[in-house]
Design a protein around this motif. Sequence first.
Motif, mmCIF file in Angstrom:
data_model
loop_
_atom_site.group_PDB
_atom_site.id
_atom_site.type_symbol
_atom_site.label_atom_id
_atom_site.label_comp_id
_atom_site.label_asym_id
_atom_site.label_seq_id
_atom_site.Cartn_x
_atom_site.Cartn_y
_atom_site.Cartn_z
ATOM 1 N N ARG A 1 -44.178 94.969 65.137
ATOM 2 C CA ARG A 1 -43.650 95.855 65.893
ATOM 3 C C ARG A 1 -42.665 95.375 66.628
ATOM 4 N NH1 ARG A 1 -47.333 101.122 67.508
ATOM 5 N NH2 ARG A 1 -47.591 100.977 65.326
ATOM 6 N N GLU A 2 -41.373 95.778 66.857
ATOM 7 C CA GLU A 2 -40.675 94.988 67.814
ATOM 8 C C GLU A 2 -39.930 95.829 68.855
ATOM 9 O OE1 GLU A 2 -37.458 93.203 65.717
ATOM 10 O OE2 GLU A 2 -36.735 95.179 64.478
ATOM 11 N N PHE A 3 -39.560 95.453 70.033
ATOM 12 C CA PHE A 3 -39.028 96.186 71.108
ATOM 13 C C PHE A 3 -37.506 96.592 70.740
ATOM 14 C CE2 PHE A 3 -37.921 97.239 74.990
ATOM 15 C CZ PHE A 3 -36.692 96.974 75.339
ATOM 16 N N VAL A 4 -37.126 97.730 71.118
ATOM 17 C CA VAL A 4 -35.758 98.006 70.867
ATOM 18 C C VAL A 4 -35.163 98.678 72.246
ATOM 19 C CG1 VAL A 4 -34.541 100.278 69.796
ATOM 20 C CG2 VAL A 4 -36.423 99.346 68.550
ATOM 21 N N ALA A 5 -35.759 99.483 73.012
ATOM 22 C CA ALA A 5 -35.238 99.767 74.419
ATOM 23 C C ALA A 5 -36.391 100.637 75.287
ATOM 24 C CB ALA A 5 -33.897 100.843 74.237
ATOM 25 N N ALA A 6 -36.213 100.177 76.413
ATOM 26 C CA ALA A 6 -37.124 101.022 77.288
ATOM 27 C C ALA A 6 -36.506 101.035 78.755
ATOM 28 C CB ALA A 6 -38.398 100.113 77.513
ATOM 29 N N ALA B 1 -32.849 95.591 73.361
ATOM 30 C CA ALA B 1 -32.969 94.439 72.482
ATOM 31 C C ALA B 1 -31.526 93.840 72.035
ATOM 32 C CB ALA B 1 -33.813 94.704 71.077
ATOM 33 N N ASP B 2 -31.459 92.628 72.037
ATOM 34 C CA ASP B 2 -30.214 92.178 71.594
ATOM 35 C C ASP B 2 -29.712 92.731 70.274
ATOM 36 O OD1 ASP B 2 -30.676 88.861 72.778
ATOM 37 O OD2 ASP B 2 -30.014 90.560 73.782
ATOM 38 N N SER B 3 -30.501 93.049 69.350
ATOM 39 C CA SER B 3 -30.143 93.511 68.076
ATOM 40 C C SER B 3 -29.600 95.057 67.877
ATOM 41 C CB SER B 3 -31.240 93.500 67.069
ATOM 42 O OG SER B 3 -32.213 94.377 67.530
ATOM 43 N N VAL B 4 -29.624 95.465 69.026
ATOM 44 C CA VAL B 4 -29.127 96.897 69.060
ATOM 45 C C VAL B 4 -28.072 97.136 70.216
ATOM 46 C CG1 VAL B 4 -31.404 97.765 68.180
ATOM 47 C CG2 VAL B 4 -30.941 98.081 70.617
ATOM 48 N N LEU C 1 -41.541 95.221 79.657
ATOM 49 C CA LEU C 1 -40.887 96.194 78.735
ATOM 50 C C LEU C 1 -41.046 95.879 77.255
ATOM 51 C CD1 LEU C 1 -38.388 97.828 80.823
ATOM 52 C CD2 LEU C 1 -40.476 98.745 80.210
ATOM 53 N N VAL C 2 -40.587 94.490 76.872
ATOM 54 C CA VAL C 2 -40.525 94.174 75.625
ATOM 55 C C VAL C 2 -41.776 93.975 74.929
ATOM 56 C CG1 VAL C 2 -38.548 93.095 76.348
ATOM 57 C CG2 VAL C 2 -40.325 91.636 76.246
ATOM 58 N N SER C 3 -43.119 93.978 75.564
ATOM 59 C CA SER C 3 -44.220 93.344 75.082
ATOM 60 C C SER C 3 -45.044 94.891 74.549
ATOM 61 C CB SER C 3 -45.151 92.800 75.981
ATOM 62 O OG SER C 3 -46.588 92.393 75.232
ATOM 63 N N PRO C 4 -45.082 95.105 73.344
ATOM 64 C CA PRO C 4 -45.764 96.441 72.629
ATOM 65 C C PRO C 4 -47.171 96.376 73.188
ATOM 66 C CG PRO C 4 -45.619 94.803 70.929
ATOM 67 C CD PRO C 4 -44.798 94.371 72.065
ATOM 68 N N ASN C 5 -47.912 95.351 73.246
ATOM 69 C CA ASN C 5 -49.335 95.169 73.589
ATOM 70 C C ASN C 5 -49.494 95.794 75.062
ATOM 71 O OD1 ASN C 5 -50.004 94.027 71.227
ATOM 72 N ND2 ASN C 5 -49.938 91.798 72.191
#
Length: 124
Positions: free
Chosen positions: A45-50, A61-64, A105-109
């Motif tokens: 699972r990866e961070f997108v936005a928050a 995230a840089d990718s989006v 924010l970037v950490s799903p855990n």
Amino acid sequence: QVQLVESGGGLVQAGDSLKLSCVASGVTGMNFAMGWFRQRPGKEREFVAAIKWMRDNVDYADSVKGRFTMSGDNAKNTVFLHMNSLKPEDTAVYYCAVGGSWIRLVSPNEYTYWGQGTQVTVSS
């Protein structure tokens, strides 16, 4: 009890746009964060936005960056993810999550509550 419900996923073609929605119930005030994550097949699972409502600033995230925009209404505990110029590599299950205002924010855990996810499929 906190519940998150995502909606808006679907099958689109590359270059199309899609808007996801997430409504959180059971949370009040501004002292929390809401985020979007995604999980691509075979990937973590990866961070997108928050957003942290108290700060009222969205991280991406840089990718989006430049393609996705997160917006929301704190009073309604609702966030949206506006996805433009979609690519096949954006294909994933997208999740909405809620965590405390102190989290990274970037950490799903570090998020406490999660929605069930909504599938986004982008065909080439």
